[in-house]
Write a protein that holds these residues in place. Structure first.
Motif, short mmCIF file in Angstrom:
data_model
loop_
_atom_site.label_atom_id
_atom_site.label_comp_id
_atom_site.label_asym_id
_atom_site.label_seq_id
_atom_site.Cartn_x
_atom_site.Cartn_y
_atom_site.Cartn_z
N UNK A 176 0.84 -1.21 0.00
CA UNK A 176 0.00 0.00 0.00
C UNK A 176 0.86 1.25 0.00
N UNK A 177 1.99 1.22 0.69
CA UNK A 177 2.90 2.36 0.69
C UNK A 177 3.43 2.63 -0.72
N UNK A 178 3.76 1.56 -1.44
CA UNK A 178 4.23 1.72 -2.83
C UNK A 178 3.12 2.28 -3.71
N UNK A 179 1.90 1.80 -3.49
CA UNK A 179 0.76 2.32 -4.27
C UNK A 179 0.56 3.80 -4.01
N UNK A 180 0.74 4.23 -2.78
CA UNK A 180 0.64 5.66 -2.45
C UNK A 180 1.73 6.45 -3.17
N UNK A 181 2.95 5.92 -3.16
CA UNK A 181 4.07 6.63 -3.80
C UNK A 181 3.85 6.76 -5.30
N UNK A 182 3.41 5.69 -5.94
CA UNK A 182 3.15 5.74 -7.38
C UNK A 182 2.01 6.70 -7.71
N UNK A 183 1.01 6.74 -6.83
CA UNK A 183 -0.11 7.67 -7.03
C UNK A 183 0.37 9.11 -6.95
N UNK A 184 1.26 9.41 -6.00
CA UNK A 184 1.79 10.76 -5.88
C UNK A 184 2.57 11.15 -7.13
N UNK A 185 3.34 10.21 -7.67
CA UNK A 185 4.09 10.48 -8.90
C UNK A 185 3.13 10.76 -10.06
N UNK A 186 2.04 9.98 -10.13
CA UNK A 186 1.05 10.19 -11.19
C UNK A 186 0.43 11.58 -11.09
N UNK A 187 0.18 12.03 -9.87
CA UNK A 187 -0.37 13.38 -9.68
C UNK A 187 0.62 14.45 -10.15
N UNK A 188 1.88 14.25 -9.84
CA UNK A 188 2.91 15.21 -10.26
C UNK A 188 2.94 15.31 -11.78
N UNK A 189 2.85 14.17 -12.45
CA UNK A 189 2.99 14.13 -13.90
C UNK A 189 1.72 14.57 -14.63
N UNK A 190 0.55 14.16 -14.14
CA UNK A 190 -0.66 14.28 -14.95
C UNK A 190 -1.75 15.20 -14.40
N UNK A 191 -1.81 15.41 -13.09
CA UNK A 191 -2.93 16.17 -12.54
C UNK A 191 -2.74 17.68 -12.75
N UNK A 192 -3.83 18.38 -12.99
CA UNK A 192 -3.83 19.83 -13.15
C UNK A 192 -4.94 20.44 -12.31
N UNK A 193 -4.72 21.66 -11.88
CA UNK A 193 -5.80 22.43 -11.28
C UNK A 193 -6.70 22.99 -12.38
N UNK A 194 -7.94 23.28 -12.03
CA UNK A 194 -8.86 23.88 -12.98
C UNK A 194 -8.35 25.24 -13.45
N UNK A 195 -8.59 25.60 -14.71
CA UNK A 195 -8.21 26.94 -15.18
C UNK A 195 -8.89 28.05 -14.38
N UNK A 196 -10.00 27.74 -13.73
CA UNK A 196 -10.71 28.76 -12.96
C UNK A 196 -10.16 28.90 -11.54
N UNK A 197 -9.23 28.03 -11.16
CA UNK A 197 -8.72 28.09 -9.79
C UNK A 197 -7.90 29.36 -9.56
#
Length: 415
Positions: A176-197
């Motif tokens: 589960x710790x590895x899954x959390x780490x990979x999820x954080x990396x995915x957020x760094x690479x792919x997640x964006x805030x809304x243009x309205x933020x």
């Protein structure tokens, strides 16, 4: 933090909502690492009912109170940054809980379970993040879909005991710790805030004080403490309840708890979507009425597996619809600049609503008759009180709130 251009997958509301829902799911799994193993810990450490209840309740408490701060911080730094921060901060507590469980140390499990509560604060990040990506007319849908990240509790209930059987306690927590780490990396690479933020750089304390002055904050906190609190409480305590009342193994109890959680998860976006079409008040009323009825039926100890499963799955559906309805109501009524602050307080109330029931269930358990009648009747009474308050005191439609400026619009009708 970062805004996005109008093109590319990172700029798509659906993609960011789906990613946020996954982040919520894996953090909910981490938050619920102790609950599915509580009966095993209780047996191995010879814990009393109250001690086992405290073990389950401690992460819930911290995950709840932490949302009060995380909501306003999301207003300031954006959902992307906060998703990454909470996910990374949850890794060490997950590992520490695994080592404490392997060592069979009740004090260490309590201490590390306290910090495991960090993962539970993720909910206060996702609601304002989802709101910012969607128009007001679709925010019930958006918050309902994000709320489906509660499926992490079902994943934990089903897989955690099995993983421990297959791989061992420490290896399970490492996974589960590895899954959390990979999820954080995915957020760094792919997640964006809304243009309205737009970052709200006001100081956190005044924002919280301002949110506390809003009537919507306390009314929605009261309702969310019941519907989401009921979901959290049963998702964490149901393995103990099922094993005690029906004498199932930890794995079998976890499987049945997973069914409860999945039913609530499926129902949550339905409650949100319904609230986009009819006044959320009616959705919440149906939820509270159904919760009261199913909790009363549970006091009769319906026989396993069909009747007891039917009752608890029905309860999960009513609670899930209610969680979607309440947060759709929050999105409609909260001033735009205060969504994160109001969300943090309401989400904290929901978590606190899940903190006390396991303690009450443990304290009121009758070992002579082997039942939890008193605790369940308290849930019935609470749901009925909330039902009466919602029906008599809350308006069917509130003054609309402009999504950009938070200015009130003309009121459509009263009750």
């Amino acid at each position: 933090m970062n805004t996005v251009a109008s093109s590319g997958i990172g700029a798509r509301p659906g993609f960011n909502l789906a990613l946020a829902t996954w982040v919520s799911a894996i953090n909910f799994w981490a938050w619920n690492m102790i609950g599915p193993l509580s009966t095993t810990y209780a047996g191995d450490m010879s814990l009393s009912s109250s001690e086992a209840s405290m073990l389950v309740a401690t992460p819930i408490l911290v995950g709840s109170l932490g949302r009060i701060a995380v909501g306003p911080l999301t207003d300031r730094y954006g959902g992307r940054f906060m998703f990454i921060l909470v996910t990374v901060a949850s890794i060490i507590p997950v590992l520490a809980v695994g080592f404490a469980g392997e060592a069979g140390s009740y004090p260490l499990l309590l201490v590390f379970g306290f910090f495991l509560g960090i993962a539970g604060t993720i909910f206060a990040v996702g609601i304002p993040f989802a709101n910012s990506w969607y128009d007001p007319s679709r925010r019930g849908f958006a918050t309902g879909v994000f709320g489906a990240g509660m499926v992490g509790t079902a994943l934990s209930a089903f897989f955690t005991p099995r993983f421990v059987g297959w791989f061992g306690t420490i290896a399970t927590h490492v996974i589960i710790a590895i899954a959390l780490a990979l999820t954080a990396v995915l957020c760094v690479v792919a997640m964006k805030n809304s243009p309205t933020f737009t970052p709200n750089t006001d100081k956190v304390t005044p924002k919280l004080i301002a949110a506390c002055k809003l009537r919507v904050t306390w009314e929605m906190s009261f309702l969310y403490a019941i519907v989401f609190g009921g979901f959290v409480a049963f998702s964490n305590y149901l393995p103990t309840y099922i094993k005690t009342i029906y004498d199932f193994s930890a794995v079998d109890a976890g499987t049945r708890t997973a069914g409860f959680a999945v039913a609530a998860v499926i129902a949550r976006p339905i409650g949100g979507a319904l609230s986009d079409r009819i006044p959320p008040k009616y959705v919440v009323l149906a939820s509270l009425a159904g919760t009261a009825v199913t909790a009363f039926i549970a006091t009769l100890k319906p026989p396993p597996d069909v009747w007891s499963a039917t009752d608890f799955i029905a309860m999960a559906i009513f609670l899930g619809i209610g969680t979607g309805g309440v947060f759709a109501w929050v999105a409609r009524r909260s001033p735009a600049k205060s969504v994160g602050s109001v969300t943090g307080i309401v989400a904290a109330a929901g978590g606190l609503g899940g903190y006390f029931p396991p303690l009450v269930m443990g304290a009121t358990y009758d070992p002579v008759d082997n039942d939890y009648t008193v605790g369940l009747l308290l849930l019935v009474a609470t749901a009925l009180i909330a039902l009466a308050y919602t029906a008599l005191k809350l308006k069917t439609r509130e003054p609309a709130t402009d999504s950009a400026a938070g200015t009130p619009q003309p009121q459509e009708e009263s009750k």
